[in-house]
Motif scaffolding. Structure first.
Motif, PDB file in Angstrom:
ATOM      1  N   GLN A 131      -2.051  -6.908   6.738  1.00  0.00           N
ATOM      2  CA  GLN A 131      -0.725  -6.087   6.775  1.00  0.00           C
ATOM      3  C   GLN A 131       0.592  -6.949   7.045  1.00  0.00           C
ATOM      4  O   GLN A 131       1.721  -6.737   6.468  1.00  0.00           O
ATOM      5  CB  GLN A 131      -0.638  -5.004   7.834  1.00  0.00           C
ATOM      6  CG  GLN A 131      -0.768  -5.355   9.258  1.00  0.00           C
ATOM      7  CD  GLN A 131       0.277  -4.615  10.106  1.00  0.00           C
ATOM      8  OE1 GLN A 131       1.370  -4.415   9.547  1.00  0.00           O
ATOM      9  NE2 GLN A 131      -0.003  -4.704  11.569  1.00  0.00           N
ATOM     10  N   MET A 183       1.147  -8.658   3.829  1.00  0.00           N
ATOM     11  CA  MET A 183       1.690  -7.606   3.047  1.00  0.00           C
ATOM     12  C   MET A 183       3.108  -7.214   3.067  1.00  0.00           C
ATOM     13  O   MET A 183       4.190  -7.271   2.340  1.00  0.00           O
ATOM     14  CB  MET A 183       0.948  -6.189   2.948  1.00  0.00           C
ATOM     15  CG  MET A 183      -0.217  -6.006   2.443  1.00  0.00           C
ATOM     16  SD  MET A 183      -1.305  -4.517   2.799  1.00  0.00           S
ATOM     17  CE  MET A 183      -0.392  -3.308   1.870  1.00  0.00           C
ATOM     18  N   GLU A 210       5.206 -10.355   1.443  1.00  0.00           N
ATOM     19  CA  GLU A 210       5.052 -10.123   0.124  1.00  0.00           C
ATOM     20  C   GLU A 210       6.196  -9.057  -0.306  1.00  0.00           C
ATOM     21  O   GLU A 210       6.975  -9.196  -1.269  1.00  0.00           O
ATOM     22  CB  GLU A 210       3.862  -9.519  -0.189  1.00  0.00           C
ATOM     23  CG  GLU A 210       2.467 -10.618  -0.157  1.00  0.00           C
ATOM     24  CD  GLU A 210       2.628 -11.533  -1.258  1.00  0.00           C
ATOM     25  OE1 GLU A 210       2.187 -11.383  -2.346  1.00  0.00           O
ATOM     26  OE2 GLU A 210       3.262 -12.771  -1.070  1.00  0.00           O
ATOM     27  N   MET A 220       3.465  -3.025  -2.252  1.00  0.00           N
ATOM     28  CA  MET A 220       3.305  -3.524  -0.657  1.00  0.00           C
ATOM     29  C   MET A 220       3.785  -2.410   0.134  1.00  0.00           C
ATOM     30  O   MET A 220       3.820  -2.822   1.447  1.00  0.00           O
ATOM     31  CB  MET A 220       3.941  -4.748  -0.320  1.00  0.00           C
ATOM     32  CG  MET A 220       3.584  -5.972  -1.312  1.00  0.00           C
ATOM     33  SD  MET A 220       1.711  -6.319  -0.983  1.00  0.00           S
ATOM     34  CE  MET A 220       0.852  -5.954  -2.687  1.00  0.00           C
ATOM     35  N   PRO A 227       2.053  -1.004   4.844  1.00  0.00           N
ATOM     36  CA  PRO A 227       0.816  -1.917   4.810  1.00  0.00           C
ATOM     37  C   PRO A 227       0.070  -1.349   6.257  1.00  0.00           C
ATOM     38  O   PRO A 227      -1.061  -1.487   6.356  1.00  0.00           O
ATOM     39  CB  PRO A 227       1.621  -2.976   5.202  1.00  0.00           C
ATOM     40  CG  PRO A 227       3.062  -3.012   5.595  1.00  0.00           C
ATOM     41  CD  PRO A 227       3.406  -1.674   4.768  1.00  0.00           C
ATOM     42  N   LEU A 252      -4.823  -5.198  -3.662  1.00  0.00           N
ATOM     43  CA  LEU A 252      -3.600  -4.777  -3.306  1.00  0.00           C
ATOM     44  C   LEU A 252      -2.395  -5.443  -4.271  1.00  0.00           C
ATOM     45  O   LEU A 252      -1.481  -5.019  -4.129  1.00  0.00           O
ATOM     46  CB  LEU A 252      -3.482  -5.706  -1.708  1.00  0.00           C
ATOM     47  CG  LEU A 252      -4.306  -5.092  -0.628  1.00  0.00           C
ATOM     48  CD1 LEU A 252      -4.132  -5.843   0.539  1.00  0.00           C
ATOM     49  CD2 LEU A 252      -3.821  -3.612  -0.402  1.00  0.00           C
ATOM     50  N   LEU A 254      -1.682  -8.587  -4.476  1.00  0.00           N
ATOM     51  CA  LEU A 254      -1.014  -9.747  -3.762  1.00  0.00           C
ATOM     52  C   LEU A 254      -0.589 -10.847  -4.712  1.00  0.00           C
ATOM     53  O   LEU A 254      -1.103 -10.914  -6.003  1.00  0.00           O
ATOM     54  CB  LEU A 254      -1.672 -10.014  -2.578  1.00  0.00           C
ATOM     55  CG  LEU A 254      -2.185  -9.195  -1.434  1.00  0.00           C
ATOM     56  CD1 LEU A 254      -3.169  -9.837  -0.649  1.00  0.00           C
ATOM     57  CD2 LEU A 254      -0.783  -8.864  -0.698  1.00  0.00           C
TER      58      LEU A 254
END
Length: 468
Positions: free
Chosen positions: A396, A399, A402, A410, A413, A438, A440
């Motif tokens: 998290q 995230m 990000e 995102m 999270p 996710l 990412l």
């Protein structure tokens, strides 16, 4: 019903307390500093040095420095103090009904043989009993702390520090509130213990041991009435500092014992931290993180042969609690005295040796207990491998980073990881699937996919270096 006959042990030379019986060998070094006999020897030491100090400085008209042989003979009264001396003092005190007066007479008996019988009036000159007592206790406590207790405590911290160095890379699941949490390393957790204990030892090592020698109410009244031309404050200061103590210039009849209260509070704090160490090690043993190395021939349980009980840590807990009960009482009561003097401190201070004895015994127990531990790295690894959900924190946070960097998708999270992990066991495969779903950035995804519970411990190994 007739009473059963029993043999009375009261007349036998048996110990009433455990420190003088079962545990005598562990605490014996303290006897030379904090026993009643040691207190009396230190009283003789203080009285002898006061006599030497007064003559060396020709404080009183008609006195002159003693010859070297006479000084040596006076100090031999102290170095020759033994069991027969204890008995002789007890015989004198039976007549005087006063322990310090008995010391004065004990020394006086020996002056003729030294060739200074005319100086008998100089023994205990200008002194009240507490002048001798406060200095004798300070000398004894200082010796006990610096020569016995601190070396043992420092050796224990060094032992824990060595364990921290050896296990700095061994990953371990943390447990906050008793539940699986962000992993650490065993070495880093041991380093926390060593750091905390070492801080307390540093405080204790800087203790000021105070003393005074200023008469019945701390005014030098008798001193100036008898020898008005002397600078009695400088005489007193030089004498106290010559004993290796810090001079206290302002007192009532007693030295106020504040330094003792400060010392006992610091030792009690060390004890409490060590008590916490015992309960944690005990708990780690119970879940298999540590295996205890059996002692050949020893019995763990009287009925269950498979058991190796963690008795060293349990015994240490009990002794630390007893020590702190006494130390806390001493720290609380010694700072109070009615008006210029009451005698409550006289009885209280006779328990100082017992307080330090139980602490020293606990230190010995912990050292022996730690020496019989093996780290069960397979158990630690297995525990980590069944708790992949602890990576939820890392995921998290990545995230969040990000999202700040502008990566789409995102949102929320924490909530998404909570849905995945709370109340659920998450294995490696499920966690990797989640990470891969996710969206990412490639770098962030690669970092998380490479992460395992065993490798997610930040810079824990490097933190051990703070002990250097």
């Amino acid at each position: 019903m007739a009473e059963s006959a029993r043999f009375s042990l009261a007349s036998e030379p048996l110990a009433l307390g455990a420190l003088d019986g079962r545990y005598r060998s562990a605490v014996a070094p303290l006897v030379d500093y904090l026993s009643e006999a040691a207190l009396n020897r230190d009283r003789v030491h203080v009285e002898v040095e006061w006599l030497i100090h007064l003559t060396a400085n020709s404080v009183l008209p008609g006195t002159a420095p003693l010859e070297d042989e006479q000084v040596a003979a006076l100090r031999k009264i102290v170095t020759d103090f033994d069991g027969e001396s204890v008995s002789e003092l007890a015989e004198i005190e039976a007549v005087t009904v006063h322990d310090v007066k008995a010391v004065e007479y004990y020394i006086g008996r020996r002056l003729e043989a030294i060739g200074i019988g005319e100086l008998k009036p100089l023994v205990h000159f200008g002194c009240t009993s507490e002048d001798i007592n406060n200095l004798s206790y300070a000398v004894g406590i200082k010796g006990a702390v610096e020569d016995v207790w601190l070396p043992a405590a420092r050796a224990l911290v060094e032992q824990i520090t060595k364990m921290a160095e050896e296990t700095r890379e061994v990953p371990m699941l943390s447990r906050t509130h008793g539940q699986p949490a962000t992993p650490t390393t065993l070495g880093k957790e041991l380093a926390v213990i060593a750091w905390r204990l070492a801080r307390q030892l540093d405080r204790i090592g800087r203790t000021e041991f105070l003393g005074k020698i200023n008469g019945a109410t701390g005014t030098y009244a008798a001193h100036y009435a008898s020898v008005p031309g002397a600078d009695w404050q400088q005489v007193a200061k030089g004498f106290v500092e010559g004993l290796g103590l810090t001079w206290n210039p302002l007192t009532t009849q007693i030295e106020s014992h504040d330094w003792q209260a400060e010392l006992y509070a610091d030792v009690a704090r060390f004890n409490r931290i060590l008590h916490n160490v015992c309960t944690d090690i005990w708990s780690y043993i119970s879940i298999g993180y540590f295996a205890q190395i059996p002692v050949a021939g020893a019995t763990g349980s009287s009925t269950m042969p498979h058991k190796v009980n963690p008795i060293r840590f349990e015994n240490a807990e009990a002794n630390l609690e007893i020590s702190n009960g006494l130390l806390d009482t001493l720290a609380a009561t010694l700072v109070t005295s009615r008006w210029q003097r009451d005698l409550t401190d006289s009885s209280s201070q006779r328990n100082i040796g017992t307080a330090f004895g139980h602490s020293l015994l606990a230190i010995s127990n912990v050292a022996k207990g730690l020496d019989r531990l093996d780290v069960a790295e397979d158990v630690l690894a297995a525990d980590l491998d069944t708790n992949w959900e602890v990576l939820g924190e890392a995921i998290q946070m990545v995230m969040r980073a990000e999202a700040i960097a502008g990566v789409d998708g995102m949102e929320n999270p924490y909530e998404r990881l909570k849905d995945l992990t709370r109340g659920h066991r998450v294995d490696a495969e499920r966690m990797k699937e989640f990470v891969s779903s996710l969206g990412l950035s490639a770098d962030a995804e690669a970092r998380l996919l490479a992460l395992t519970p065993g490798s997610y411990h930040g810079i824990a190994p490097a933190l051990v270096d703070h002990l250097k």
